[in-house]
Scaffold this active site. Structure first.
Site, mmCIF file in Angstrom:
data_model
loop_
_atom_site.group_PDB
_atom_site.id
_atom_site.type_symbol
_atom_site.label_atom_id
_atom_site.label_comp_id
_atom_site.label_asym_id
_atom_site.label_seq_id
_atom_site.Cartn_x
_atom_site.Cartn_y
_atom_site.Cartn_z
ATOM 1 N N GLY A 1 1.020 -54.302 21.157
ATOM 2 C CA GLY A 1 1.035 -54.197 19.667
ATOM 3 C C GLY A 1 -0.059 -54.493 18.992
ATOM 4 C CD GLU B 1 5.293 -56.310 27.357
ATOM 5 O OE1 GLU B 1 5.419 -56.470 28.705
ATOM 6 O OE2 GLU B 1 6.005 -56.109 26.436
ATOM 7 N NE ARG C 1 -0.573 -48.622 18.311
ATOM 8 C CZ ARG C 1 0.594 -47.773 18.121
ATOM 9 N NH1 ARG C 1 0.139 -46.534 17.536
ATOM 10 N NH2 ARG C 1 1.732 -48.096 18.040
ATOM 11 N NE ARG D 1 1.263 -43.360 16.403
ATOM 12 C CZ ARG D 1 0.478 -43.614 15.395
ATOM 13 N NH1 ARG D 1 -0.375 -42.777 14.931
ATOM 14 N NH2 ARG D 1 0.720 -44.605 14.852
ATOM 15 C CE1 TYR E 1 7.226 -44.595 14.651
ATOM 16 C CE2 TYR E 1 5.647 -43.601 15.660
ATOM 17 C CZ TYR E 1 6.639 -44.432 15.730
ATOM 18 O OH TYR E 1 7.036 -44.676 16.983
ATOM 19 C CB CYS F 1 11.705 -24.161 12.346
ATOM 20 S SG CYS F 1 11.318 -22.363 13.073
ATOM 21 C CD GLU F 2 12.463 -30.252 11.405
ATOM 22 O OE1 GLU F 2 12.435 -30.787 10.153
ATOM 23 O OE2 GLU F 2 13.902 -29.992 12.073
HETATM 24 C C1 LIG Z 1 5.947 -50.127 23.321
HETATM 25 C C2 LIG Z 1 5.746 -51.416 24.169
HETATM 26 C C3 LIG Z 1 4.455 -51.946 24.193
HETATM 27 C C4 LIG Z 1 3.194 -51.371 24.035
HETATM 28 O O1 LIG Z 1 3.010 -51.206 22.632
HETATM 29 P P1 LIG Z 1 1.422 -50.790 22.026
HETATM 30 O O2 LIG Z 1 1.715 -50.809 20.413
HETATM 31 O O3 LIG Z 1 1.250 -49.565 22.468
HETATM 32 O O4 LIG Z 1 0.680 -51.887 22.376
HETATM 33 C C5 LIG Z 1 4.625 -53.073 25.202
HETATM 34 N N1 LIG Z 1 5.679 -53.760 25.289
HETATM 35 C C6 LIG Z 1 6.983 -53.261 25.091
HETATM 36 C C7 LIG Z 1 8.144 -53.878 25.353
HETATM 37 C C8 LIG Z 1 6.920 -51.935 24.269
HETATM 38 O O5 LIG Z 1 8.233 -51.552 24.108
#
Ligand SMILES: *Cc1c(COP(=O)(O)O)cnc(C)c1O
Length: 419
Positions: free
Chosen positions: A230, A271, A274, A309, A313, A340-341
Protein backbone atom coordinates in the site's frame (compact mmCIF):
# COMPACT_ATOMS: atom_id res chain seq x y z
CA UNK A 1 7.61 13.29 -10.36
CA UNK A 2 6.29 10.30 -12.32
CA UNK A 3 8.88 8.14 -14.13
CA UNK A 4 12.44 8.96 -13.08
CA UNK A 5 14.53 11.23 -15.28
CA UNK A 6 17.10 8.47 -15.40
CA UNK A 7 14.63 5.96 -16.86
CA UNK A 8 13.18 8.53 -19.25
CA UNK A 9 16.62 9.45 -20.56
CA UNK A 10 17.82 5.86 -21.00
CA UNK A 11 14.55 4.79 -22.60
CA UNK A 12 14.28 7.78 -24.93
CA UNK A 13 17.79 7.16 -26.29
CA UNK A 14 16.77 3.81 -27.78
CA UNK A 15 13.00 4.00 -27.99
CA UNK A 16 12.70 4.25 -31.81
CA UNK A 17 14.87 1.13 -32.18
CA UNK A 18 12.81 -0.73 -29.61
CA UNK A 19 9.60 0.26 -31.40
CA UNK A 20 11.04 -0.79 -34.76
CA UNK A 21 12.15 -4.14 -33.43
CA UNK A 22 9.21 -5.16 -31.25
CA UNK A 23 6.32 -3.04 -32.51
CA UNK A 24 3.84 -1.19 -30.31
CA UNK A 25 2.07 -1.48 -27.96
CA UNK A 26 4.18 -2.83 -25.10
CA UNK A 27 4.90 -2.36 -21.43
CA UNK A 28 8.59 -1.86 -20.77
CA UNK A 29 10.16 -2.18 -17.32
CA UNK A 30 13.41 -0.76 -16.02
CA UNK A 31 15.64 -3.34 -14.34
CA UNK A 32 17.93 -0.69 -12.88
CA UNK A 33 15.07 1.30 -11.37
CA UNK A 34 13.46 -1.81 -9.87
CA UNK A 35 16.76 -2.93 -8.33
CA UNK A 36 17.47 0.56 -6.97
CA UNK A 37 14.07 0.63 -5.27
CA UNK A 38 14.58 -2.86 -3.81
CA UNK A 39 17.92 -1.74 -2.37
CA UNK A 40 16.39 1.49 -1.07
CA UNK A 41 13.75 -0.53 0.79
CA UNK A 42 16.27 -2.92 2.30
CA UNK A 43 18.58 -0.14 3.34
CA UNK A 44 15.77 1.91 4.92
CA UNK A 45 14.90 -0.98 7.24
CA UNK A 46 18.43 -2.29 7.80
CA UNK A 47 18.27 -1.62 11.55
CA UNK A 48 15.28 -3.89 12.01
CA UNK A 49 16.39 -7.44 12.53
CA UNK A 50 14.60 -9.84 10.20
CA UNK A 51 13.03 -7.24 7.94
CA UNK A 52 11.68 -8.93 4.84
CA UNK A 53 9.69 -7.83 1.84
CA UNK A 54 7.25 -10.26 0.22
CA UNK A 55 6.66 -8.79 -3.23
CA UNK A 56 2.94 -8.69 -4.02
CA UNK A 57 2.89 -10.91 -7.09
CA UNK A 58 -0.40 -9.54 -8.39
CA UNK A 59 1.28 -6.19 -9.11
CA UNK A 60 3.57 -7.63 -11.80
CA UNK A 61 3.35 -11.40 -12.16
CA UNK A 62 6.19 -11.89 -14.60
CA UNK A 63 8.80 -14.53 -13.72
CA UNK A 64 11.69 -12.40 -15.05
CA UNK A 65 10.71 -9.59 -12.72
CA UNK A 66 10.09 -12.00 -9.85
CA UNK A 67 13.62 -13.37 -10.34
CA UNK A 68 14.97 -9.90 -9.61
CA UNK A 69 13.00 -9.86 -6.35
CA UNK A 70 14.25 -13.32 -5.49
CA UNK A 71 17.87 -12.25 -6.01
CA UNK A 72 17.20 -9.35 -3.65
CA UNK A 73 16.19 -11.85 -1.00
CA UNK A 74 12.50 -11.02 -1.20
CA UNK A 75 9.69 -13.50 -0.77
CA UNK A 76 6.33 -13.44 -2.53
CA UNK A 77 2.92 -12.46 -1.34
CA UNK A 78 0.36 -14.56 -3.22
CA UNK A 79 -3.40 -14.41 -3.11
CA UNK A 80 -4.19 -17.30 -5.41
CA UNK A 81 -2.90 -20.76 -6.30
CA UNK A 82 -1.60 -19.66 -9.73
CA UNK A 83 0.47 -16.95 -8.02
CA UNK A 84 1.87 -19.57 -5.63
CA UNK A 85 2.68 -21.85 -8.55
CA UNK A 86 4.43 -19.02 -10.38
CA UNK A 87 6.56 -18.37 -7.29
CA UNK A 88 7.43 -22.05 -6.99
CA UNK A 89 8.26 -22.23 -10.68
CA UNK A 90 11.07 -19.74 -10.17
CA UNK A 91 12.30 -21.70 -7.16
CA UNK A 92 10.76 -19.97 -4.14
CA UNK A 93 9.31 -22.34 -1.58
CA UNK A 94 7.97 -22.67 1.94
CA UNK A 95 8.39 -19.56 4.01
CA UNK A 96 9.44 -17.52 1.00
CA UNK A 97 5.75 -17.56 0.08
CA UNK A 98 2.99 -15.85 2.03
CA UNK A 99 -0.52 -16.93 1.09
CA UNK A 100 -2.74 -13.94 1.80
CA UNK A 101 -6.00 -15.08 0.29
CA UNK A 102 -9.57 -14.36 1.23
CA UNK A 103 -12.70 -16.43 0.77
CA UNK A 104 -10.38 -19.39 0.24
CA UNK A 105 -11.63 -22.91 -0.48
CA UNK A 106 -10.38 -26.02 1.31
CA UNK A 107 -8.90 -27.35 -1.90
CA UNK A 108 -6.90 -24.16 -2.32
CA UNK A 109 -5.51 -24.55 1.20
CA UNK A 110 -4.67 -28.15 0.37
CA UNK A 111 -2.64 -27.12 -2.70
CA UNK A 112 -1.01 -24.28 -0.80
CA UNK A 113 0.18 -26.69 1.88
CA UNK A 114 1.66 -29.15 -0.64
CA UNK A 115 5.17 -28.87 -2.12
CA UNK A 116 6.72 -27.69 1.12
CA UNK A 117 3.82 -25.42 1.96
CA UNK A 118 3.94 -21.71 2.60
CA UNK A 119 3.05 -19.21 5.29
CA UNK A 120 -0.72 -19.22 5.70
CA UNK A 121 -2.13 -15.80 6.39
CA UNK A 122 -5.74 -16.55 7.30
CA UNK A 123 -8.49 -14.09 6.53
CA UNK A 124 -11.06 -15.42 8.98
CA UNK A 125 -11.57 -17.36 12.20
CA UNK A 126 -14.02 -19.74 10.48
CA UNK A 127 -11.19 -21.06 8.28
CA UNK A 128 -9.23 -22.64 11.15
CA UNK A 129 -11.29 -25.86 11.37
CA UNK A 130 -11.40 -26.07 7.57
CA UNK A 131 -7.63 -26.38 7.14
CA UNK A 132 -6.68 -29.81 5.73
CA UNK A 133 -3.81 -29.93 8.23
CA UNK A 134 -2.54 -27.70 10.99
CA UNK A 135 0.64 -25.94 9.98
CA UNK A 136 3.37 -25.03 12.43
CA UNK A 137 3.07 -21.33 11.61
CA UNK A 138 -0.10 -19.30 11.19
CA UNK A 139 -0.75 -15.65 10.65
CA UNK A 140 -4.08 -13.84 10.75
CA UNK A 141 -5.20 -10.79 8.86
CA UNK A 142 -6.57 -8.15 11.21
CA UNK A 143 -9.31 -5.67 10.34
CA UNK A 144 -9.48 -2.87 12.90
CA UNK A 145 -12.98 -1.78 11.83
CA UNK A 146 -13.97 1.58 13.30
CA UNK A 147 -10.60 1.88 15.05
CA UNK A 148 -9.00 3.11 11.82
CA UNK A 149 -10.01 5.10 8.78
CA UNK A 150 -9.16 3.48 5.44
CA UNK A 151 -7.90 5.20 2.34
CA UNK A 152 -9.46 5.91 -1.03
CA UNK A 153 -8.74 2.69 -2.93
CA UNK A 154 -9.19 0.15 -0.11
CA UNK A 155 -12.02 2.01 1.60
CA UNK A 156 -13.31 2.15 5.14
CA UNK A 157 -12.24 -0.92 7.22
CA UNK A 158 -15.81 -1.34 8.53
CA UNK A 159 -17.01 -1.94 4.98
CA UNK A 160 -14.04 -4.08 4.00
CA UNK A 161 -14.48 -7.82 3.56
CA UNK A 162 -10.96 -8.59 4.73
CA UNK A 163 -9.63 -9.87 7.99
CA UNK A 164 -10.72 -10.74 11.50
CA UNK A 165 -12.70 -8.34 13.61
CA UNK A 166 -11.08 -6.99 16.74
CA UNK A 167 -13.22 -9.18 18.98
CA UNK A 168 -12.12 -12.37 17.20
CA UNK A 169 -8.40 -11.80 17.65
CA UNK A 170 -7.77 -13.53 20.98
CA UNK A 171 -10.05 -16.42 20.13
CA UNK A 172 -8.33 -17.00 16.77
CA UNK A 173 -4.87 -17.30 18.29
CA UNK A 174 -6.23 -19.33 21.21
CA UNK A 175 -7.93 -21.84 18.90
CA UNK A 176 -4.77 -22.16 16.80
CA UNK A 177 -2.63 -22.66 19.89
CA UNK A 178 -4.92 -25.41 21.13
CA UNK A 179 -4.76 -27.13 17.75
CA UNK A 180 -0.97 -27.25 18.00
CA UNK A 181 0.20 -24.21 16.05
CA UNK A 182 3.63 -23.25 17.37
CA UNK A 183 4.57 -20.02 15.59
CA UNK A 184 2.47 -16.93 15.00
CA UNK A 185 2.27 -13.84 12.88
CA UNK A 186 -0.17 -11.02 12.39
CA UNK A 187 -0.98 -9.06 9.26
CA UNK A 188 -3.05 -6.15 8.12
CA UNK A 189 -3.47 -4.23 4.87
CA UNK A 190 -5.40 -1.01 5.25
CA UNK A 191 -4.05 1.28 2.61
CA UNK A 192 -3.41 1.35 -1.09
CA UNK A 193 -1.33 3.94 -2.89
CA UNK A 194 -0.95 5.79 0.40
CA UNK A 195 1.45 8.73 0.12
CA UNK A 196 1.33 9.72 3.79
CA UNK A 197 4.07 7.74 5.52
CA UNK A 198 2.54 8.38 8.95
CA UNK A 199 -0.36 6.14 8.03
CA UNK A 200 2.05 3.19 7.71
CA UNK A 201 3.73 4.08 11.01
CA UNK A 202 0.31 4.15 12.62
CA UNK A 203 -0.43 0.69 11.17
CA UNK A 204 2.80 -0.65 12.65
CA UNK A 205 1.95 0.84 16.04
CA UNK A 206 -1.51 -0.73 15.81
CA UNK A 207 -0.13 -4.21 15.07
CA UNK A 208 2.44 -3.99 17.87
CA UNK A 209 -0.41 -3.05 20.21
CA UNK A 210 -2.34 -6.13 19.06
CA UNK A 211 0.74 -8.26 19.67
CA UNK A 212 0.91 -6.85 23.22
CA UNK A 213 -2.79 -7.49 23.70
CA UNK A 214 -2.59 -11.13 22.58
CA UNK A 215 0.63 -11.83 24.47
CA UNK A 216 -0.98 -10.42 27.61
CA UNK A 217 -3.78 -13.00 27.37
CA UNK A 218 -2.13 -16.05 25.82
CA UNK A 219 1.21 -17.64 26.41
CA UNK A 220 2.63 -17.03 22.93
CA UNK A 221 5.06 -14.68 21.20
CA UNK A 222 4.93 -13.41 17.65
CA UNK A 223 7.46 -14.25 15.01
CA UNK A 224 6.45 -11.38 12.75
CA UNK A 225 4.09 -8.55 12.08
CA UNK A 226 3.24 -7.90 8.44
CA UNK A 227 2.15 -4.35 7.71
CA UNK A 228 0.95 -5.19 4.20
CA UNK A 229 1.58 -3.23 1.04
CA UNK A 230 0.00 0.00 0.00
CA UNK A 231 2.94 2.40 -0.09
CA UNK A 232 2.06 4.96 -2.71
CA UNK A 233 3.88 6.45 -5.65
CA UNK A 234 3.36 9.90 -7.16
CA UNK A 235 1.35 9.55 -10.35
CA UNK A 236 0.80 13.27 -10.97
CA UNK A 237 3.69 15.71 -11.46
CA UNK A 238 2.81 17.66 -8.31
CA UNK A 239 2.54 14.72 -5.90
CA UNK A 240 5.55 14.23 -3.65
CA UNK A 241 7.43 10.96 -3.38
CA UNK A 242 6.61 8.76 -0.38
CA UNK A 243 8.97 9.52 2.50
CA UNK A 244 10.36 6.03 3.01
CA UNK A 245 13.24 7.18 5.20
CA UNK A 246 10.92 8.85 7.73
CA UNK A 247 8.59 5.85 7.74
CA UNK A 248 11.49 3.46 8.33
CA UNK A 249 13.05 5.72 10.96
CA UNK A 250 9.85 5.96 13.00
CA UNK A 251 9.07 2.25 12.67
CA UNK A 252 12.61 1.40 13.78
CA UNK A 253 12.03 3.46 16.93
CA UNK A 254 8.73 1.63 17.59
CA UNK A 255 10.58 -1.68 17.31
CA UNK A 256 13.31 -0.52 19.68
CA UNK A 257 10.71 0.59 22.22
CA UNK A 258 8.88 -2.72 21.95
CA UNK A 259 12.13 -4.59 22.47
CA UNK A 260 13.04 -2.52 25.54
CA UNK A 261 9.67 -3.18 27.10
CA UNK A 262 9.35 -6.88 26.30
CA UNK A 263 12.88 -8.18 25.86
CA UNK A 264 11.98 -9.58 22.44
CA UNK A 265 10.62 -8.22 19.21
CA UNK A 266 8.86 -9.72 16.19
CA UNK A 267 10.32 -9.45 12.69
CA UNK A 268 8.92 -6.86 10.33
CA UNK A 269 7.40 -8.11 7.09
CA UNK A 270 5.99 -6.02 4.31
CA UNK A 271 4.30 -6.87 1.01
CA UNK A 272 4.66 -3.89 -1.27
CA UNK A 273 3.87 -4.18 -4.93
CA UNK A 274 3.29 -0.76 -6.43
CA UNK A 275 6.15 0.94 -4.61
CA UNK A 276 8.68 -1.57 -5.94
CA UNK A 277 7.76 -1.73 -9.62
CA UNK A 278 5.10 0.92 -10.31
CA UNK A 279 7.29 3.84 -11.42
CA UNK A 280 9.63 1.54 -13.33
CA UNK A 281 7.22 0.56 -16.07
CA UNK A 282 5.74 2.42 -19.02
CA UNK A 283 3.15 1.58 -21.64
CA UNK A 284 4.40 2.57 -25.07
CA UNK A 285 1.79 3.01 -27.76
CA UNK A 286 1.61 4.62 -31.21
CA UNK A 287 -0.83 7.20 -32.45
CA UNK A 288 -2.94 5.69 -35.22
CA UNK A 289 -5.91 8.06 -35.58
CA UNK A 290 -7.27 11.50 -34.84
CA UNK A 291 -10.82 12.64 -34.64
CA UNK A 292 -12.26 16.03 -34.05
CA UNK A 293 -15.91 16.03 -32.91
CA UNK A 294 -17.16 17.72 -29.74
CA UNK A 295 -13.71 16.99 -28.35
CA UNK A 296 -10.40 16.19 -29.97
CA UNK A 297 -9.39 12.54 -29.75
CA UNK A 298 -5.99 10.96 -30.15
CA UNK A 299 -6.43 7.28 -31.01
CA UNK A 300 -3.64 4.94 -29.94
CA UNK A 301 -2.92 1.27 -30.64
CA UNK A 302 -3.29 0.19 -26.98
CA UNK A 303 -6.60 -0.02 -25.16
CA UNK A 304 -7.66 -0.26 -21.53
CA UNK A 305 -7.15 -4.00 -21.71
CA UNK A 306 -3.46 -3.11 -21.36
CA UNK A 307 -3.98 -0.63 -18.53
CA UNK A 308 -7.22 -0.54 -16.64
CA UNK A 309 -6.41 1.93 -13.89
CA UNK A 310 -7.65 5.10 -15.66
CA UNK A 311 -10.98 3.50 -16.55
CA UNK A 312 -11.40 1.60 -13.31
CA UNK A 313 -10.21 4.13 -10.72
CA UNK A 314 -10.20 7.37 -12.69
CA UNK A 315 -6.46 7.18 -12.11
CA UNK A 316 -4.11 9.74 -13.60
CA UNK A 317 -1.15 8.41 -15.58
CA UNK A 318 1.30 10.98 -16.81
CA UNK A 319 1.99 10.90 -20.56
CA UNK A 320 4.80 12.26 -22.64
CA UNK A 321 5.23 12.14 -26.39
CA UNK A 322 8.55 10.73 -27.44
CA UNK A 323 10.78 13.51 -28.78
CA UNK A 324 8.45 16.35 -27.78
CA UNK A 325 8.60 18.15 -24.50
CA UNK A 326 5.48 19.17 -22.68
CA UNK A 327 6.29 22.87 -23.03
CA UNK A 328 5.83 22.88 -26.81
CA UNK A 329 2.52 23.89 -28.42
CA UNK A 330 -0.19 22.12 -26.43
CA UNK A 331 -3.75 21.11 -27.21
CA UNK A 332 -6.48 19.59 -25.05
CA UNK A 333 -7.27 16.01 -26.06
CA UNK A 334 -8.70 12.70 -24.89
CA UNK A 335 -6.38 9.78 -25.53
CA UNK A 336 -8.50 6.76 -26.43
CA UNK A 337 -8.18 3.08 -27.22
CA UNK A 338 -10.33 0.81 -29.39
CA UNK A 339 -12.68 -0.78 -26.84
CA UNK A 340 -16.44 -0.24 -27.16
CA UNK A 341 -16.54 1.39 -23.74
CA UNK A 342 -16.29 5.12 -23.30
CA UNK A 343 -14.11 4.65 -20.21
CA UNK A 344 -11.41 3.33 -22.55
CA UNK A 345 -9.35 6.52 -22.27
CA UNK A 346 -5.79 6.92 -21.03
CA UNK A 347 -6.24 10.65 -20.53
CA UNK A 348 -9.22 12.96 -20.46
CA UNK A 349 -9.00 16.62 -21.50
CA UNK A 350 -5.22 16.52 -21.11
CA UNK A 351 -2.93 19.23 -22.46
CA UNK A 352 -0.50 17.37 -24.67
CA UNK A 353 1.92 18.59 -27.36
CA UNK A 354 0.46 18.66 -30.86
CA UNK A 355 1.28 15.31 -32.42
CA UNK A 356 1.01 13.51 -35.72
CA UNK A 357 0.17 9.95 -36.71
CA UNK A 358 2.97 7.56 -35.91
CA UNK A 359 4.17 9.55 -32.90
CA UNK A 360 4.91 7.46 -29.85
CA UNK A 361 3.13 8.01 -26.56
CA UNK A 362 4.77 6.94 -23.34
CA UNK A 363 2.27 6.35 -20.54
CA UNK A 364 4.06 6.46 -17.19
CA UNK A 365 3.97 4.33 -14.05
CA UNK A 366 2.48 1.16 -15.46
CA UNK A 367 4.91 -1.16 -13.64
CA UNK A 368 2.34 -2.29 -11.06
CA UNK A 369 -1.29 -3.30 -11.54
CA UNK A 370 -0.87 -2.47 -15.23
CA UNK A 371 -0.46 -5.42 -17.59
CA UNK A 372 -1.52 -7.67 -14.72
CA UNK A 373 -5.02 -6.20 -14.62
CA UNK A 374 -5.50 -6.70 -18.35
CA UNK A 375 -8.43 -8.57 -19.78
CA UNK A 376 -9.90 -9.88 -23.02
CA UNK A 377 -13.29 -8.22 -23.11
CA UNK A 378 -14.24 -7.10 -26.60
CA UNK A 379 -11.62 -9.38 -28.10
CA UNK A 380 -8.83 -7.14 -26.91
CA UNK A 381 -5.51 -8.94 -26.73
CA UNK A 382 -2.98 -8.06 -24.05
CA UNK A 383 0.30 -6.55 -25.25
CA UNK A 384 3.84 -7.84 -24.81
CA UNK A 385 6.17 -7.00 -21.95
CA UNK A 386 9.79 -5.95 -22.37
CA UNK A 387 12.61 -5.47 -19.91
CA UNK A 388 15.21 -2.74 -20.33
CA UNK A 389 18.16 -4.42 -18.69
CA UNK A 390 20.99 -2.82 -16.78
CA UNK A 391 23.35 -3.44 -19.72
CA UNK A 392 20.95 -1.51 -22.02
CA UNK A 393 19.79 -4.59 -23.89
CA UNK A 394 16.05 -5.07 -24.24
CA UNK A 395 14.51 -8.48 -23.68
CA UNK A 396 11.05 -9.75 -24.53
CA UNK A 397 9.75 -11.16 -21.24
CA UNK A 398 6.19 -11.91 -22.37
CA UNK A 399 4.89 -12.12 -25.90
CA UNK A 400 1.70 -10.43 -27.00
CA UNK A 401 -1.49 -12.45 -26.88
CA UNK A 402 -2.66 -13.96 -30.14
CA UNK A 403 -5.99 -14.97 -31.58
CA UNK A 404 -5.07 -18.57 -30.70
CA UNK A 405 -4.64 -17.58 -27.06
CA UNK A 406 -8.00 -15.88 -27.21
CA UNK A 407 -9.54 -19.14 -28.44
CA UNK A 408 -7.48 -21.47 -26.24
CA UNK A 409 -10.36 -22.28 -23.87
CA UNK A 410 -12.55 -23.26 -26.82
CA UNK A 411 -10.55 -26.44 -27.42
CA UNK A 412 -11.85 -29.19 -25.14
CA UNK A 413 -13.40 -32.63 -24.96
CA UNK A 414 -17.14 -32.33 -25.63
CA UNK A 415 -19.29 -32.93 -22.55
CA UNK A 416 -23.04 -33.01 -22.50
CA UNK A 417 -25.37 -33.69 -19.61
CA UNK A 418 -28.58 -35.24 -20.93
CA UNK A 419 -31.38 -35.66 -18.48
C1 LIG B 1 -2.68 -5.79 -3.47
C2 LIG B 1 -2.06 -6.26 -2.22
C3 LIG B 1 -0.74 -5.90 -1.89
C4 LIG B 1 0.08 -4.96 -2.73
O1 LIG B 1 -0.44 -3.68 -2.74
P1 LIG B 1 0.38 -2.45 -3.34
O2 LIG B 1 -0.58 -1.32 -3.26
O3 LIG B 1 0.73 -2.81 -4.73
O4 LIG B 1 1.59 -2.26 -2.48
C5 LIG B 1 -0.19 -6.43 -0.75
N1 LIG B 1 -0.90 -7.27 0.05
C6 LIG B 1 -2.16 -7.64 -0.22
C7 LIG B 1 -2.85 -8.56 0.69
C8 LIG B 1 -2.78 -7.14 -1.36
O5 LIG B 1 -4.04 -7.50 -1.62
Amino acid sequence: MPMSDSYKTRLSAILPEIVNTFGTPFHIYDEKGIKDTCRQLKSAFKDINGFKEFFAVKALPNPCIMKIMQEMGFGFDCSSIPEIKLSRQIGSYQEEIMFTSNNTSSSQFKTALEDGGCILNLDDISLIPKLPKIPELISFRYNPGPRRKGNKIIGNPVESKYGLSHDQIIDSFDQSLKLGVKRFGIHTMLASNELNYEYMVETTRMLLDIVNLVCGKLNITFEFINIGGGIGIPYTPDEKAFDLESMAGEITILFEQFNKLNGWVPKLYMESGRFITGPHGALVTSIINYKDIYRKYVGVDASMSALMRPGMYDAYHHIHIHGKDNSSHLEKVDVAGALCENIDKFAIQRDLPVTSEGDILVIHDTGAHGHAMGFNYNGQLRPKELLLKEDSTVELIRRAETFDDYCSTLTFEPRILSI
